[in-house]
Design a protein around this motif. Structure first.
Motif, PDB file in Angstrom:
ATOM      1  N   LEU A 177      37.497  41.078  24.156  1.00  0.00           N
ATOM      2  CA  LEU A 177      37.410  39.791  24.833  1.00  0.00           C
ATOM      3  C   LEU A 177      36.230  38.976  24.331  1.00  0.00           C
ATOM      4  N   SER A 178      35.142  39.631  23.964  1.00  0.00           N
ATOM      5  CA  SER A 178      33.996  38.910  23.391  1.00  0.00           C
ATOM      6  C   SER A 178      34.411  38.179  22.118  1.00  0.00           C
ATOM      7  N   ALA A 179      35.120  38.891  21.244  1.00  0.00           N
ATOM      8  CA  ALA A 179      35.543  38.296  19.978  1.00  0.00           C
ATOM      9  C   ALA A 179      36.575  37.194  20.198  1.00  0.00           C
ATOM     10  N   LEU A 180      37.548  37.460  21.052  1.00  0.00           N
ATOM     11  CA  LEU A 180      38.631  36.510  21.277  1.00  0.00           C
ATOM     12  C   LEU A 180      38.109  35.230  21.926  1.00  0.00           C
ATOM     13  N   HIS A 181      37.337  35.387  22.974  1.00  0.00           N
ATOM     14  CA  HIS A 181      36.807  34.215  23.681  1.00  0.00           C
ATOM     15  C   HIS A 181      35.733  33.499  22.877  1.00  0.00           C
ATOM     16  N   GLY A 182      35.209  34.177  21.854  1.00  0.00           N
ATOM     17  CA  GLY A 182      34.184  33.571  21.023  1.00  0.00           C
ATOM     18  C   GLY A 182      34.715  32.753  19.863  1.00  0.00           C
ATOM     19  N   VAL A 183      36.033  32.714  19.685  1.00  0.00           N
ATOM     20  CA  VAL A 183      36.616  31.889  18.620  1.00  0.00           C
ATOM     21  C   VAL A 183      36.260  30.423  18.886  1.00  0.00           C
ATOM     22  N   PRO A 184      35.723  29.709  17.902  1.00  0.00           N
ATOM     23  CA  PRO A 184      35.352  28.303  18.113  1.00  0.00           C
ATOM     24  C   PRO A 184      36.518  27.476  18.645  1.00  0.00           C
ATOM     25  N   CYS A 201      42.700  33.011  24.563  1.00  0.00           N
ATOM     26  CA  CYS A 201      42.949  34.174  25.418  1.00  0.00           C
ATOM     27  C   CYS A 201      44.273  34.842  25.055  1.00  0.00           C
ATOM     28  N   HIS A 202      44.337  36.146  25.285  1.00  0.00           N
ATOM     29  CA  HIS A 202      45.619  36.852  25.190  1.00  0.00           C
ATOM     30  C   HIS A 202      46.557  36.312  26.251  1.00  0.00           C
ATOM     31  N   ASN A 203      46.045  36.131  27.465  1.00  0.00           N
ATOM     32  CA  ASN A 203      46.732  35.438  28.551  1.00  0.00           C
ATOM     33  C   ASN A 203      47.826  36.254  29.227  1.00  0.00           C
ATOM     34  N   ASP A 204      47.944  37.530  28.893  1.00  0.00           N
ATOM     35  CA  ASP A 204      48.875  38.417  29.594  1.00  0.00           C
ATOM     36  C   ASP A 204      48.417  39.859  29.394  1.00  0.00           C
ATOM     37  N   LEU A 205      47.141  40.103  29.670  1.00  0.00           N
ATOM     38  CA  LEU A 205      46.508  41.358  29.292  1.00  0.00           C
ATOM     39  C   LEU A 205      46.667  42.410  30.386  1.00  0.00           C
ATOM     40  N   GLY A 206      47.934  42.685  30.722  1.00  0.00           N
ATOM     41  CA  GLY A 206      48.234  43.720  31.703  1.00  0.00           C
ATOM     42  C   GLY A 206      48.373  45.075  31.047  1.00  0.00           C
ATOM     43  N   ALA A 207      48.467  46.119  31.877  1.00  0.00           N
ATOM     44  CA  ALA A 207      48.527  47.495  31.379  1.00  0.00           C
ATOM     45  C   ALA A 207      49.720  47.730  30.463  1.00  0.00           C
ATOM     46  N   GLU A 208      50.806  46.986  30.649  1.00  0.00           N
ATOM     47  CA  GLU A 208      51.992  47.193  29.813  1.00  0.00           C
ATOM     48  C   GLU A 208      51.757  46.769  28.366  1.00  0.00           C
ATOM     49  N   HIS A 209      50.688  45.988  28.130  1.00  0.00           N
ATOM     50  CA  HIS A 209      50.396  45.513  26.778  1.00  0.00           C
ATOM     51  C   HIS A 209      49.182  46.205  26.160  1.00  0.00           C
ATOM     52  N   LEU A 210      48.670  47.208  26.859  1.00  0.00           N
ATOM     53  CA  LEU A 210      47.567  48.010  26.338  1.00  0.00           C
ATOM     54  C   LEU A 210      48.113  49.365  25.922  1.00  0.00           C
ATOM     55  N   LEU A 211      47.881  49.746  24.680  1.00  0.00           N
ATOM     56  CA  LEU A 211      48.310  51.035  24.180  1.00  0.00           C
ATOM     57  C   LEU A 211      47.107  51.968  24.128  1.00  0.00           C
ATOM     58  N   ASP A 225      42.254  36.567  31.345  1.00  0.00           N
ATOM     59  CA  ASP A 225      42.246  37.853  30.645  1.00  0.00           C
ATOM     60  C   ASP A 225      41.607  38.949  31.486  1.00  0.00           C
ATOM     61  N   PHE A 226      40.631  38.582  32.295  1.00  0.00           N
ATOM     62  CA  PHE A 226      39.980  39.577  33.145  1.00  0.00           C
ATOM     63  C   PHE A 226      40.830  39.923  34.369  1.00  0.00           C
ATOM     64  N   ALA A 227      41.688  39.003  34.782  1.00  0.00           N
ATOM     65  CA  ALA A 227      42.413  39.164  36.044  1.00  0.00           C
ATOM     66  C   ALA A 227      43.312  40.388  36.051  1.00  0.00           C
ATOM     67  N   LYS A 228      44.146  40.512  35.020  1.00  0.00           N
ATOM     68  CA  LYS A 228      45.089  41.633  35.021  1.00  0.00           C
ATOM     69  C   LYS A 228      44.395  42.956  34.734  1.00  0.00           C
ATOM     70  N   LEU A 229      43.264  42.900  34.030  1.00  0.00           N
ATOM     71  CA  LEU A 229      42.476  44.121  33.845  1.00  0.00           C
ATOM     72  C   LEU A 229      41.924  44.599  35.187  1.00  0.00           C
ATOM     73  N   TYR A 230      41.481  43.658  36.009  1.00  0.00           N
ATOM     74  CA  TYR A 230      41.005  44.030  37.344  1.00  0.00           C
ATOM     75  C   TYR A 230      42.156  44.618  38.159  1.00  0.00           C
ATOM     76  N   ARG A 231      43.277  43.928  38.158  1.00  0.00           N
ATOM     77  CA  ARG A 231      44.435  44.372  38.946  1.00  0.00           C
ATOM     78  C   ARG A 231      44.931  45.747  38.524  1.00  0.00           C
ATOM     79  N   ASP A 232      45.000  45.986  37.210  1.00  0.00           N
ATOM     80  CA  ASP A 232      45.641  47.199  36.711  1.00  0.00           C
ATOM     81  C   ASP A 232      44.687  48.371  36.524  1.00  0.00           C
ATOM     82  N   LEU A 233      43.395  48.096  36.244  1.00  0.00           N
ATOM     83  CA  LEU A 233      42.440  49.166  35.961  1.00  0.00           C
ATOM     84  C   LEU A 233      41.440  49.390  37.080  1.00  0.00           C
TER      85      LEU A 233
END
Length: 281
Positions: A111-118, A177-187, A212-220
């Motif tokens: 998320l640091s790298a992704l959100h840091g894109v100019p 943002c990835h914008n759909d960073l739920g557990a189903e998209h994390l391998l 991006d943080f929202a679904k990580l909070y919900r799922d993890l």
């Protein structure tokens, strides 16, 4: 559909022999097939611009984010298809890891790298996507009416207090943002708990990074969420946290409604399992 996949592969990968084609998943937007146990063919409603955008995005970020993402073999604008070799690991929503805390550092770096894109570069890679918080809340209120009876009675006040409260202010800045960073998209590797890849960048957008943080909070859960923040280089204050929790709660209600209607039941099961920590954070 299987016949279509065979024809598609014959056109784009001449000489590639197809032995098996099996369904490998279906979400709100996409259907996925696994070919020969190695090749992912993901299809959605044809949207030529979206296919081209995702292919370009994946090429641009694959060496940036520090986590493996799909390396596209081909994208077919007309058919709305992207094909790539399957990444290692299993979807986290179906194969929980032993130590989810191990996911925190790589997710924080991602998320640091992704959100840091100019900003200028971000707008070249993904569309703007801003959905007002009052509209999200209204949608959640309507969906809750359909699923309320499935929520344990002792947990309903948690949800209903949220639905009756004012939505948060709009974000101050927007990021890639990835914008759909739920557990189903994390391998991940279920045995070692290592994050092995992030898939399905279909909804990537320039939007509120709190999504991006929202679904990580919900799922993890809140503990892993705080560890992700500890590895995050961007700014994230109390207002950002408020919006992340708001999006997490709206997303949980949406998943519950989806899992109880047209979607796989595991979405509803996960929503109910995560309801208490999502609505008490």
């Amino acid at each position: 559909m299987i016949g279509d996949i065979r024809a598609l592969l014959a056109r784009h990968l001449p000489g590639y022999e197809v032995h098996t084609v099996v369904p490998a998943g279906q979400g709100l937007d996409n259907t996925v097939h696994l070919v020969n146990g190695e090749l992912i063919v993901r299809a959605r409603v044809a949207d030529p611009a979206a296919v081209r955008r995702e292919v370009a995005l994946l090429a641009a970020i694959k060496d940036l984010v520090g986590v493996r993402v799909p390396e596209v073999l081909f994208g077919d604008d007309k058919e709305g298809v992207i094909a790539y070799y399957a990444l290692p690991g299993k979807p986290l929503d179906q194969h929980p890891v032993r130590d989810p805390k191990r996911l925190a550092e790589p997710l924080g770096r991602l998320l640091s790298a992704l959100h840091g894109v100019p900003r200028e570069r971000a707008r070249e890679l993904a569309p703007l996507d801003v959905y007002p918080a009052p509209t999200l809340l209204h949608d959640a209120q309507l969906e809750y009416r359909d699923v309320e009876r499935h929520v344990p009675e002792e947990q309903r006040p948690l949800v209903e207090r949220f639905l009756a409260a004012e939505p948060p202010p709009e974000p101050r800045e927007l990021r890639l943002c990835h914008n759909d960073l739920g557990a189903e998209h994390l391998l991940a590797d279920p045995g070692t708990s290592a994050l092995t890849g992030v898939i399905d960048w279909t909804d990537a957008a320039v939007t509120d990074p709190a999504h991006d943080f929202a679904k990580l909070y919900r799922d993890l859960g809140p503990e892993v969420f705080d560890l992700i923040l500890a590895s995050y280089d961007g700014s994230f204050d109390a207002e950002d946290r408020r919006r992340a929790l708001f999006y997490a709660r709206c997303g949980l209600i949406e998943d519950l409604a989806y899992g109880l209607s047209t979607g796989p039941s595991r979405y509803a099961e996960a929503a109910l399992a995560h309801l208490e920590w999502t609505f008490t954070g």
